[in-house]
Scaffold this motif. Sequence first.
Motif, PDB file in Angstrom:
ATOM      1  N   VAL A   1       0.851  -1.197   0.000  1.00  0.00           N
ATOM      2  CA  VAL A   1       0.000   0.000   0.000  1.00  0.00           C
ATOM      3  C   VAL A   1       0.887   1.249   0.000  1.00  0.00           C
ATOM      4  O   VAL A   1       1.807   1.376   0.831  1.00  0.00           O
ATOM      5  N   ASP A   2       0.610   2.174  -0.903  1.00  0.00           N
ATOM      6  CA  ASP A   2       1.409   3.406  -0.997  1.00  0.00           C
ATOM      7  C   ASP A   2       1.081   4.352   0.154  1.00  0.00           C
ATOM      8  O   ASP A   2      -0.079   4.515   0.539  1.00  0.00           O
ATOM      9  N   HIS A   3       2.131   4.972   0.694  1.00  0.00           N
ATOM     10  CA  HIS A   3       1.987   5.992   1.733  1.00  0.00           C
ATOM     11  C   HIS A   3       1.154   5.511   2.926  1.00  0.00           C
ATOM     12  O   HIS A   3       0.391   6.271   3.521  1.00  0.00           O
ATOM     13  N   PHE A   4       1.334   4.244   3.303  1.00  0.00           N
ATOM     14  CA  PHE A   4       0.513   3.695   4.388  1.00  0.00           C
ATOM     15  C   PHE A   4       0.851   4.352   5.722  1.00  0.00           C
ATOM     16  O   PHE A   4      -0.030   4.581   6.559  1.00  0.00           O
TER      17      PHE A   4
ATOM     18  N   ASP B   1      -0.600   7.981  10.306  1.00  0.00           N
ATOM     19  CA  ASP B   1      -0.274   9.213  11.031  1.00  0.00           C
ATOM     20  C   ASP B   1      -1.414  10.227  10.953  1.00  0.00           C
ATOM     21  O   ASP B   1      -1.690  10.931  11.931  1.00  0.00           O
ATOM     22  N   HIS B   2      -2.065  10.300   9.794  1.00  0.00           N
ATOM     23  CA  HIS B   2      -3.096  11.322   9.608  1.00  0.00           C
ATOM     24  C   HIS B   2      -4.468  10.894  10.145  1.00  0.00           C
ATOM     25  O   HIS B   2      -5.155  11.683  10.807  1.00  0.00           O
ATOM     26  N   TYR B   3      -4.848   9.651   9.868  1.00  0.00           N
ATOM     27  CA  TYR B   3      -6.197   9.209  10.229  1.00  0.00           C
ATOM     28  C   TYR B   3      -6.235   8.307  11.472  1.00  0.00           C
ATOM     29  O   TYR B   3      -7.301   8.100  12.059  1.00  0.00           O
ATOM     30  N   GLY B   4      -5.083   7.746  11.843  1.00  0.00           N
ATOM     31  CA  GLY B   4      -5.059   6.826  12.988  1.00  0.00           C
ATOM     32  C   GLY B   4      -4.943   5.375  12.528  1.00  0.00           C
ATOM     33  O   GLY B   4      -5.229   5.025  11.382  1.00  0.00           O
TER      34      GLY B   4
END
Length: 397
Positions: free
Chosen positions: A253-256, A261-264
């Motif tokens: 998965v890209d940028h997992f 970090d952003h959504y939890g």
Amino acid sequence: MPEPEAVAPSANELALEKEVARLNKIILALMDRAERSASAQYSEYGQFQTTVLLEDQIRLRTAELTAALAEIEKANRALSFSEARFRGVVSQSIVGIAIVEDGKFSYTNAKFNQIFGYTADEIRQIAPADTVSVEDRAAVAESIRHRLTGELNEADYGFRGLRKDGAIIDLEMHGSVLEVDGKRLLISVLLDVTDRVRAARELEALQEALREQSIHDSLTGLYNRYHLEDFLDRELTAAGRAGGSVSVVMMDVDHFKAVNDHYGHLAGDEVLRAFGDVMKQHVRGSDMCCRFGGEEFLLVLPGSSQDVAAQRAEGLRRALAATRVVYNGEPISVTASFGVATFPRDGATLDQLVAAADGALYTAKATGRDRVCIGKTTRSGDDLEPGRGHQTKAATP
């Protein structure tokens, strides 16, 4: 202990009683003869001598008959007591006992009646087949036939019984044969094993559930890495013998990390579940998809060439890019990078093949993500960095 039941007179007793009656008739006939002899001027001494002789013979025979009757009565009392004791033991037995004679139950003990839910009178009105489930009647009937014809004298098997209330029960049976006056009586001893069979089935189901848990990833429902190694080893062995091919597709998965970090982390779990669902929707029956670890997934394509595997990977890439994951009402866009490797071109063993797919995935990550890279080359023809293994990815998450 139940009171002994009255025993009907036996054939020997009846014969002895008839003999006594016959002797009494003889006495009367002799007395009559003596009287007639007297009128024919026999001497009184002759009459007396004849009478004494007959009385001695009759007395001796009567004594013998009386002794014989006493012995028979004693034997009958012992037999009656023994039978009462036997019936007491059988009636308290924990197994069901039945005797089948002329196609009907001629005897059943209390436990047998209880097993099937009938009274003693009711069970004598039904055929033995009525106590067997429809599915097992043919097999039970065949066993009965073998015993009746003398092909078998004993039989041990399990079958499903049918109670009066329609309930199906599990039974174990030992059957034997008793010959009486040339007639073969079937003796059946039954044990109700319904609870034991149910417990065994529950244990088997539990073991199967545990086995499934041991080879599946709990978050996505896909197979886990443990099962992957077993499955891929078998496929590579089969392909090596048949001269076939096996392709694998490594996905990440890209940028997992940015999603977590952003959504939890719960949102990250939702993304992984969505990825797993997309994979399940795009696999054949012969394929195997697993969660390889973290945000990495692996798809095994038995019998697929490198070109076919690349096309399948491209289909997955587009399907995932079109998927919108919603967490707490907020949409999350998800993409992934893919690396394809094929046996035997890119590797002859499991580790070599996975390393080649991981190397192609590294290239996809390094050249912009959200793309498919094949073997040791990217679509633009760039060479894969030599020596890159699946444990040493340098691309950013």
